[in-house]
Design an enzyme around this catalytic site. Sequence first.
Site, PDB file in Angstrom:
ATOM      1  N   ASP A 363       0.860  -1.195   0.000  1.00 42.81           N
ATOM      2  CA  ASP A 363       0.000   0.000   0.000  1.00 42.81           C
ATOM      3  C   ASP A 363       0.887   1.231   0.000  1.00 42.81           C
ATOM      4  OD1 ASP A 363      -3.226   0.605   1.194  1.00 42.81           O
ATOM      5  OD2 ASP A 363      -1.718   2.188   0.884  1.00 42.81           O
ATOM      6  N   LEU A 364       0.741   2.051  -1.079  1.00 39.92           N
ATOM      7  CA  LEU A 364       1.551   3.275  -1.142  1.00 39.92           C
ATOM      8  C   LEU A 364       1.157   4.235  -0.023  1.00 39.92           C
ATOM      9  CD1 LEU A 364       2.655   2.420  -3.960  1.00 39.92           C
ATOM     10  CD2 LEU A 364       2.310   4.788  -4.653  1.00 39.92           C
ATOM     11  N   ASP A 406      -3.997   2.498  -4.851  1.00 35.81           N
ATOM     12  CA  ASP A 406      -2.567   2.397  -4.609  1.00 35.81           C
ATOM     13  C   ASP A 406      -2.225   1.096  -3.899  1.00 35.81           C
ATOM     14  OD1 ASP A 406      -2.524   4.549  -1.620  1.00 35.81           O
ATOM     15  OD2 ASP A 406      -3.883   2.937  -2.278  1.00 35.81           O
TER      16      ASP A 406
END
Lengths: 753, 316
Positions: A363-364, A406
Amino acid sequence: MKSYRKIITMSISGYAIVFMFLVAVMFIGTGLYSKNSIESARAGMLDSNRVSARNEISNAIVLLEASLRRLESSLVEWDELFQQIDHPEYYGYWREHRMLNTDFLPPLVESAELFDRDGKVLARFNNSRFDAQIDDTNLKPRIGLESGRLVMRSFLKVFRTRSPLEEAKGYLGIIQPFLPTLNEFSRFNYVNADSLSLGLAEGESIRLDEVMQRIEFDIRTSAEAESMLEIVRNSVLQLASVIALLCLLFYLLMTYLFSKPLWRISQYVDRLRYSDPGSLEQDIHSLLQVTELEKVRESLNKYHSDLAAAKDNLDRKNRELWKLAHHDALTGMMNRRAFELEFKKSSDLLMYHRVGLGLILFDLNHFKAINDSYGHQVGDEVLKAVSQCIQKSLRKNENLYRLGGDEFAAIIIGSDSADAVMVAQRCMDLINEYDFKNLGILESVRVSCGIAHCQAHELDRLESLQWQADVAVYQAKRPGVNRPVLFSDDMADGSESVFSSWINNAVYEAVVNLAGIEMHYQPIVSNANGEIVYYESLLRIRHDGDIVPPASIFPVVALRHLETEMDQAVIQCITRDLRDGLIPRHTGVAINLSAESLSREDLIEWLHPLKPFLKDYSLLLEITETSLITRMGTAADTLESLRKSGFKVALDDFGSGYSSLRYLTGMPVDTIKFDISLIQGMQEPRLHKMVNDLSAMLAELNFDLVAEGIETRDLLDKVVAAGFNYSQGFYFGKPQRGPEVSIRPRQRSGSLG
Amino acid sequence: MQASPISRQCIIRIKQYLFGASRMTPGLATRYSLGLSVCLMLVSPAWGQMISLNSGPDMAIEAEYRPGDSSRPLILFIHGFLQTRDFSTVRRLADALADNGYSTLSPNLSLGISKRKRSVSCESIQLHSLNASAREIGLWVDWARQQGHRKIVVLGHSAGSVMVSAYLALQPNTPVDKTILISLDYFGPGRPAAFESEAHAISAQKMLDKGDDGLATFALSFCRQYVTTASRFLSYFNWNEQKVLSAIKNSSVSNHVIFGGQDKRIGKSWIEDLVSKHALVHIIDGANHFFDETHEFDLLDVVEQILGDDPVSETR
């Protein structure tokens, strides 16, 4: 509904057999008819032959009588006869040795006796078969049965001269076997000579001229008729043999020419269904080729060839489509759909092949900020770069999946948790090493990595692996954590509410299988007449008998990026409720749509099943103002198209988010729903005045206004006075499921307005 | 029906020409002449009558009588053993001579059968004797005389000649002018082809000696099984050559004997014996016992020659 008549089929061999059977039946029928005809003709011939036979016998008797007369006449030449008559002293010797040994008497004469002119025998002998005295007045030939044989006794007058004046010098009696004698005078073409009989008793006798009255005989079967019958019989048998042979040849020919090749073709067609059997080659061993079947074969081959080409094309298109459906257009990685499939397959692998399964979620961090700061284009580049770094780090046959936004995932098969951590760490390192300055990003781009792992014997953990990975990601996002976080059981504590596996399961089940979704409906009432104009549909999930409230549902939905999936499930359930008549006709339903759904180009397709209900219901799409504002560009055309189809658009939670009035005029909405916070804030005078002014203004813009959160009469009066068209709240009813929905709200005296 | 004398003479001459000139085979000539005969018969009136005499109780004898030129003798034809008037040798002669104007009388010897019409087979019961036949010859001679025939020639063939000799012995004073004995032989022993006649004669005699004159089977002449009584058998058998010779010698008539040069039954000694008994013997060379084929013409010539030797005017 069409009714289909059952068609009875039969093989070519069967038809050939039926044909042969029919031919056999016809032939037998014809044969029987011919036989009957021949029998009839034969019977006619027998009758005719019987007449002819009687004539034969009659003629033979006539000839016999004539021969007796001739014999009598010829006796005049028999000198010895007269010698004996004149000098009978040696009659015995002559009778014994000479009488029957001359040419004068017919050879069939078996006994003879001479009588004098008085009818007295010349001499008596014991072996004489004549009486000693004859009655010269009764000399007509007589036929009698003697010792079981028919014999003819004739008495011939013996004259010395042929002078009609001369008296008989004596009489010659002769005995002849009647039937052989008669045979001498007729060939008996019609009479079966062996069958002739007179029906006489032993010793009984009749005159020769009475024979025709007593004669019995069998007809000799006509040689010609019998021959003809035999010829016909043989011809029929030969014809039958020929026909049988022809039928057999026909059957073999049918089988060889048609049945066998058609069977080949049908088998080929059958094989086509399951595999590619190539082309149907010509049967080079077949001696006889049928042009039409060859044409069928060639056409089939061509069709198969075309079909194969089309299949190849289709396969290619399918592969492309699959690729499109299972890949993320932006990053080129597999998408969520592919992830779900792969995860399922991997789960099966774990269950059946006892290998470990690891799930890594990436997960960005702060991606939204990057997007907002640098723009979506840069944000996209970041996503590409991150995905490429992660993909590089993964091993062969390990794919990276973009779950959405993301979030990325990777499935590690056959590893233990340490391997999964190592892989995740490698990915993170590569990302950390990437120079995002090339993209114009000054800040560091970091990912949070959560890992969940289950061993082969931990099948019970499989179901919650994704949830565990989510929890791990959540832990990884804590400040100061710059490493992959492996889920542990202690992480589950404190995450029940949002990360509860029960809730997650409920949400997943609802999204995937529509299981447990219960749409509850709260009425929106017209302020003018108090009538329910429509119902707002509100999502509830019943899981294991308990209701999962929206407060538990939507965080999971948001976290798992299941907004569009959930909206689709809700639309399907509402469609079902409308079809089942749960919603009273001539009312309406309001459907809440997420911002993500609003962006979907196929939103119109989702809502297509609801179109038939537009003629009986008002269908509203409720969209939050924040969603609409943030996606105005992409949503406007879609909403406009939906409005043209008959749907209405309601701006929900007005006053709780972005509330730029300038956008309101350009928004494709029909109704504005004031948020509960604004309505219930009308207790405060300043907010009351603001709401009044706003509502008046929006009303002048021809928006329908709905006041949410009406729980008291006093509040209702205020919103009515403010010009709101409709009201919603506990005052009118709580969201309900089932028949309670159809009950109108409490009637009050007078109108609401 | 019979051909007229003229037509018959023509037929005979034609036959003589055809066959004598050897231009046809005998058979063909005969068939040709027969065909011609039929044609001529059709245009020729028939003549001849049947004469019946009673020769005894219930015994009638018949003869064919053809009266001819009264200046010519009547010829009484006696046929051979068991034969009839129609036997070829005598028939042809009778017809030819009748055609030549001779009166002919052709009886059937009864041979014990009244109005006998057919030849008798050897196996028939023979109830006749030589003597009876001789007597019948006499009856015919008497009848011919009664008819006014002053010259009577008795012509016999084979056994018929023997019976004529028996007649001569029976009636030495016969009014017959002459006899013509064709193929004269004899019964009794020494006869050629006599079968067992000699032994049977002994047996027959024994039977008679015993008083048994019943039927028995003997061999006589050409009959190997000749059924007759012993006495009747011996009546023939005992008429041996001596008796024949004696009859000829003792007869007052002129006896002409005609033999065929090829007759196997006639020995040279017999001829010599006959000659010695004053028989006038004529030999026709090449002819057999029956004077078949062309020898019938030779026979006819000899017979006519014999018949023409004595003038008609002479009487007895």
